[in-house]
Design a protein around this motif. Structure first.
Motif, mmCIF file in Angstrom:
data_model
loop_
_atom_site.group_PDB
_atom_site.id
_atom_site.type_symbol
_atom_site.label_atom_id
_atom_site.label_comp_id
_atom_site.label_asym_id
_atom_site.label_seq_id
_atom_site.Cartn_x
_atom_site.Cartn_y
_atom_site.Cartn_z
ATOM 1 N N ARG A 8 0.537 -1.463 -0.177
ATOM 2 C CA ARG A 8 -0.296 -0.388 0.488
ATOM 3 C C ARG A 8 0.171 1.415 -0.188
ATOM 4 N NH1 ARG A 8 -1.789 -3.650 3.873
ATOM 5 N NH2 ARG A 8 -3.385 -4.705 3.219
ATOM 6 N N PRO A 9 0.593 2.259 -0.339
ATOM 7 C CA PRO A 9 0.977 3.436 0.126
ATOM 8 C C PRO A 9 0.586 4.348 0.478
ATOM 9 C CG PRO A 9 -0.794 3.750 -1.639
ATOM 10 C CD PRO A 9 -1.309 2.521 -1.716
ATOM 11 N N GLU A 10 1.718 5.355 1.320
ATOM 12 C CA GLU A 10 1.701 6.383 2.154
ATOM 13 C C GLU A 10 0.750 7.138 2.192
ATOM 14 O OE1 GLU A 10 5.010 6.233 5.160
ATOM 15 O OE2 GLU A 10 5.029 3.706 4.395
ATOM 16 N N PHE A 11 0.644 7.814 2.930
ATOM 17 C CA PHE A 11 -0.311 8.683 2.526
ATOM 18 C C PHE A 11 0.226 9.971 4.094
ATOM 19 C CE2 PHE A 11 -3.399 5.872 1.497
ATOM 20 C CZ PHE A 11 -3.703 6.089 0.035
ATOM 21 N N ASP A 12 0.468 10.874 3.309
ATOM 22 C CA ASP A 12 0.791 12.024 4.327
ATOM 23 C C ASP A 12 -0.491 13.370 3.863
ATOM 24 O OD1 ASP A 12 1.307 15.329 5.427
ATOM 25 O OD2 ASP A 12 3.695 14.678 4.555
ATOM 26 N N LEU A 13 -1.031 12.755 4.839
ATOM 27 C CA LEU A 13 -2.842 13.513 5.547
ATOM 28 C C LEU A 13 -2.454 14.867 5.212
ATOM 29 C CD1 LEU A 13 -4.434 10.710 7.681
ATOM 30 C CD2 LEU A 13 -4.556 11.593 5.347
ATOM 31 N N ALA A 14 -1.303 15.598 5.815
ATOM 32 C CA ALA A 14 -1.347 17.307 6.735
ATOM 33 C C ALA A 14 -1.009 17.486 4.817
ATOM 34 C CB ALA A 14 -0.367 17.173 7.401
ATOM 35 N N ARG A 15 -0.434 16.885 4.154
ATOM 36 C CA ARG A 15 -0.325 17.221 2.496
ATOM 37 C C ARG A 15 -2.002 17.512 2.061
ATOM 38 N NH1 ARG A 15 4.898 18.595 -0.018
ATOM 39 N NH2 ARG A 15 6.582 17.790 2.015
ATOM 40 N N ALA A 16 -2.877 16.559 1.942
ATOM 41 C CA ALA A 16 -4.086 16.666 1.795
ATOM 42 C C ALA A 16 -4.948 17.566 1.982
ATOM 43 C CB ALA A 16 -4.655 15.132 1.646
ATOM 44 N N GLY A 17 -4.512 18.972 3.506
ATOM 45 C CA GLY A 17 -5.747 19.382 4.311
ATOM 46 C C GLY A 17 -6.135 18.607 5.442
ATOM 47 N N ILE A 18 -5.541 17.188 5.891
ATOM 48 C CA ILE A 18 -5.971 16.890 7.054
ATOM 49 C C ILE A 18 -5.448 16.822 7.749
ATOM 50 C CG2 ILE A 18 -7.216 14.840 7.288
ATOM 51 C CD1 ILE A 18 -7.819 14.017 4.228
ATOM 52 N N ALA A 19 -5.334 17.933 8.824
ATOM 53 C CA ALA A 19 -4.015 18.195 9.721
ATOM 54 C C ALA A 19 -4.244 17.882 11.253
ATOM 55 C CB ALA A 19 -3.815 19.942 9.425
ATOM 56 N N THR A 20 -5.720 17.357 11.431
ATOM 57 C CA THR A 20 -6.005 17.141 12.835
ATOM 58 C C THR A 20 -6.201 15.620 12.904
ATOM 59 O OG1 THR A 20 -6.859 19.199 12.734
ATOM 60 C CG2 THR A 20 -7.497 18.026 14.497
ATOM 61 N N GLN A 21 -5.237 14.994 13.691
ATOM 62 C CA GLN A 21 -5.153 13.928 13.867
ATOM 63 C C GLN A 21 -5.306 13.294 15.638
ATOM 64 O OE1 GLN A 21 -3.042 10.443 12.391
ATOM 65 N NE2 GLN A 21 -2.309 12.099 10.417
#
Length: 169
Positions: free
Chosen positions: A54-67
């Motif tokens: 699977r690819p790994e995703f950088d959610l912050a770069r997709a605008g999903i900055a809050t975890q």
């Protein structure tokens, strides 16, 4: 359970670094034949150790900055129904059943803290959820990884049947 040796551990570590590495590249880097790499990958896939690429995703770069991590205390007998309700929420990244006060540890991600608050309210409205505790993740200095552990436990396990281990560099 599948038995793995040092060569398998090295192979898994290289795949974890770059799952797009080809069989020939892996064989060359490890000093073994292409057939050896293919047969070991097939054995680990069929044995269920490798469950996908699977690819790994950088959610912050997709605008999903809050975890955040949400611990949930749940009424007895409600685990399955709450698990299904959480699975239906796209913001829920993973759920772990745990011991202690909380029954589930839920990792979530949202674009904003306001949307995180709305998600928490939705989760609290699930029948059977008694209490929640939320911890906001500020940064992730170390992401999930399993390859170093697998390499560590195989460090003294040999290097296959007929191939000598490469010299340490």
């Amino acid at each position: 359970m599948i038995s793995i040796d040092r060569l398998d551990g090295e192979l898994l570590e290289r795949l974890a670094r770059d799952a797009r590495t080809g069989v020939l590249g892996l064989a060359s880097a490890l000093g073994v034949s292409r057939n050896t790499v293919q047969s070991r990958l097939r054995r680990m896939e069929e044995g269920g150790l490798i469950t996908g690429y699977r690819p790994e995703f950088d959610l912050a770069r997709a605008g999903i900055a809050t975890q955040a991590f949400i611990g949930l205390e749940i009424q007895q007998g409600r685990l399955a129904s709450i698990e299904h309700a959480l699975e239906a929420m796209p913001e829920v990244l993973e759920v772990h059943a745990t011991t202690g006060r909380e029954d589930f540890l839920v990792r979530v991600a949202t674009p904003t803290q306001a949307e995180l608050q709305q998600l928490i309210e939705r989760i609290l409205s699930i029948p059977g959820v008694v209490h929640s505790t939320t911890t906001l993740a500020l940064t992730t200095p170390l992401t999930y990884r399993a390859a170093p552990l697998l390499k560590h436990i195989t460090r003294n396990a040999g290097w296959g049947r007929s191939t000598a281990a490469p010299k340490a560099t």
